[in-house]
Design an enzyme around this catalytic site. Structure first.
Site, PDB file in Angstrom:
ATOM      1  N   TYR A  47       0.840  -1.199   0.000  1.00 24.35           N
ATOM      2  CA  TYR A  47       0.000   0.000   0.000  1.00 24.35           C
ATOM      3  C   TYR A  47       0.875   1.248   0.000  1.00 24.35           C
ATOM      4  CZ  TYR A  47       1.025   0.612   5.030  1.00 24.35           C
ATOM      5  OH  TYR A  47       1.651   0.786   6.234  1.00 24.35           O
ATOM      6  N   ARG A 122      11.984  -5.797  13.682  1.00 26.17           N
ATOM      7  CA  ARG A 122      10.625  -6.301  13.527  1.00 26.17           C
ATOM      8  C   ARG A 122      10.559  -7.330  12.404  1.00 26.17           C
ATOM      9  NH1 ARG A 122       5.022  -3.268  11.643  1.00 26.17           N
ATOM     10  NH2 ARG A 122       3.641  -4.304  13.121  1.00 26.17           N
ATOM     11  N   TYR A 157       4.863  -9.383  14.351  1.00 25.29           N
ATOM     12  CA  TYR A 157       3.428  -9.197  14.129  1.00 25.29           C
ATOM     13  C   TYR A 157       2.927 -10.457  13.455  1.00 25.29           C
ATOM     14  CZ  TYR A 157      -0.913  -6.911  12.546  1.00 25.29           C
ATOM     15  OH  TYR A 157      -2.231  -6.582  12.327  1.00 25.29           O
ATOM     16  N   HIS A 181       0.079  -6.041  18.967  1.00 28.94           N
ATOM     17  CA  HIS A 181      -1.375  -5.962  18.794  1.00 28.94           C
ATOM     18  C   HIS A 181      -2.125  -7.173  19.340  1.00 28.94           C
ATOM     19  CE1 HIS A 181       0.115  -2.711  16.488  1.00 28.94           C
ATOM     20  NE2 HIS A 181       0.100  -3.265  15.289  1.00 28.94           N
ATOM     21  N   ASP A 247      -0.436   2.887  17.789  1.00 31.50           N
ATOM     22  CA  ASP A 247      -0.359   2.419  16.397  1.00 31.50           C
ATOM     23  C   ASP A 247      -0.630   3.571  15.430  1.00 31.50           C
ATOM     24  OD1 ASP A 247       0.156   0.436  14.438  1.00 31.50           O
ATOM     25  OD2 ASP A 247      -1.977   0.052  14.176  1.00 31.50           O
ATOM     26  N   ASN A 258      -6.915  -5.048  -5.260  1.00 32.55           N
ATOM     27  CA  ASN A 258      -6.897  -4.508  -6.618  1.00 32.55           C
ATOM     28  C   ASN A 258      -6.569  -3.017  -6.661  1.00 32.55           C
ATOM     29  OD1 ASN A 258      -7.747  -7.019  -7.766  1.00 32.55           O
ATOM     30  ND2 ASN A 258      -9.822  -6.581  -7.047  1.00 32.55           N
TER      31      ASN A 258
END
Length: 304
Positions: A47, A122, A157, A181, A247, A258
């Protein structure tokens, strides 16, 4: 200027803390993005976020009356930690960071990160869609071996099934383990859900820290009310292994596979003042518990 505007960061209004926030209180999980022309995103990212600058973060810290912060390398930058390092430099002694590195990174690179304020690495399995315990274990072992001489911790995570499958191995790591989380527990399934006992066992034995963060990622309930049982069970298991975080700036919980990477994905409108007050409710306002979670535990782990 109105009260609403005074408490707004990146277009989201944040409530005020309803209790006396202890000195040295720490947000242990935030991200900084941009500017994109200086810090380009990885080509294989999933993203594209908007800008979230250090100045925005500092404003949020002031609104929540927090003194310290831990920057976490976000997945769109891959292993390019330059944005993270620039933010660390700007924030100074009040900040530490968790980087993302290649297991074959040079000793010189790791020492450079340590000198800048990095205190852990991480392994983000969930954002990569990686749920194979064997793959997870290989990554955990390789990174733990690299960072053990530095005195760093490993942050991961991942989901409860992966945690449960690797419980024995995770309990013997040569470095502290931090689980993001709530371990991706599903709040609606409660404390009896498969895998949660393994998480509690790791916490209870002092083998893992858990971030009480991002309830929006594990709950669909109003005000995330069903997260309380999960949070309180973890706190009871070992309050000295609890961490709290916003966060911020809240990247999207669900992604459109998509979507074009050229499209900037908006941040979620989460009220981080409410998140801080929710922690106070989970501890029933116990000042010692709040001090441990907000101050003492992060100071120990991150070296403040």
């Amino acid at each position: 200027m109105t009260e609403r505007n005074e408490r707004t960061v990146l277009g989201v209004r944040h409530g005020a803390p309803a209790f006396e926030v202890p000195a040295g209180a720490t947000d242990t999980h935030v991200h900084v993005f941009g500017p994109a022309e200086h810090f380009p995103f990885a080509a294989d990212r999933s993203y594209t976020p908007g800008a979230a600058a250090v100045a925005d973060l500092e404003r949020l810290q002031a609104l929540l009356r927090l003194d310290r912060v831990v920057l976490v390398q976000p997945s769109p930058y891959g292993t390019d930690n330059r944005c993270l390092l620039a933010a660390l430099s700007e924030l100074g002694a009040r900040a530490r960071a968790v980087a993302v590195v290649d297991p074959i990174a040079s000793d010189e690179e790791l020492q450079h990160l340590r000198a800048a304020g990095v205190r852990g690495v991480r392994l983000n399995l969930e954002s990569a869609g990686q749920h194979d315990p064997a793959v997870a274990l290989d990554g955990v072992r390789r990174l733990a071996a690299r960072i053990a001489p530095l005195g760093w911790h490993l942050q991961t995570y991942t989901t409860l099934p992966v945690i449960a499958a690797l419980e024995a191995e995770l309990s013997t790591l040569p470095v502290p383990l931090v689980i993001d989380h709530f371990g991706r527990a599903t709040a609606a399934r409660g404390i009896e859900q498969p895998g949660f006992a393994a998480l509690l066992a790791l916490v209870g034995a002092g083998r893992a820290y858990v971030k009480l963060s991002a309830p929006c990622r594990i709950s669909a309930a109003s005000d995330y009310a069903d997260v309380a049982d999960i949070a309180q069970a973890l706190i009871r298991a070992n309050p000295d292994r609890m961490l709290w975080a916003t966060d911020w700036p809240h990247t999207a919980r669900r992604r459109n596979p998509n979507a074009l990477l050229a499209a900037i994905e908006p941040f979620e409108p989460e009220d981080d003042g409410r998140a801080l007050n929710r922690l106070n409710e989970w501890t029933a306002g116990d000042r010692d518990l709040m001090h441990r979670i907000l101050v003492r535990n992060p100071a120990r782990l991150y070296g403040f």
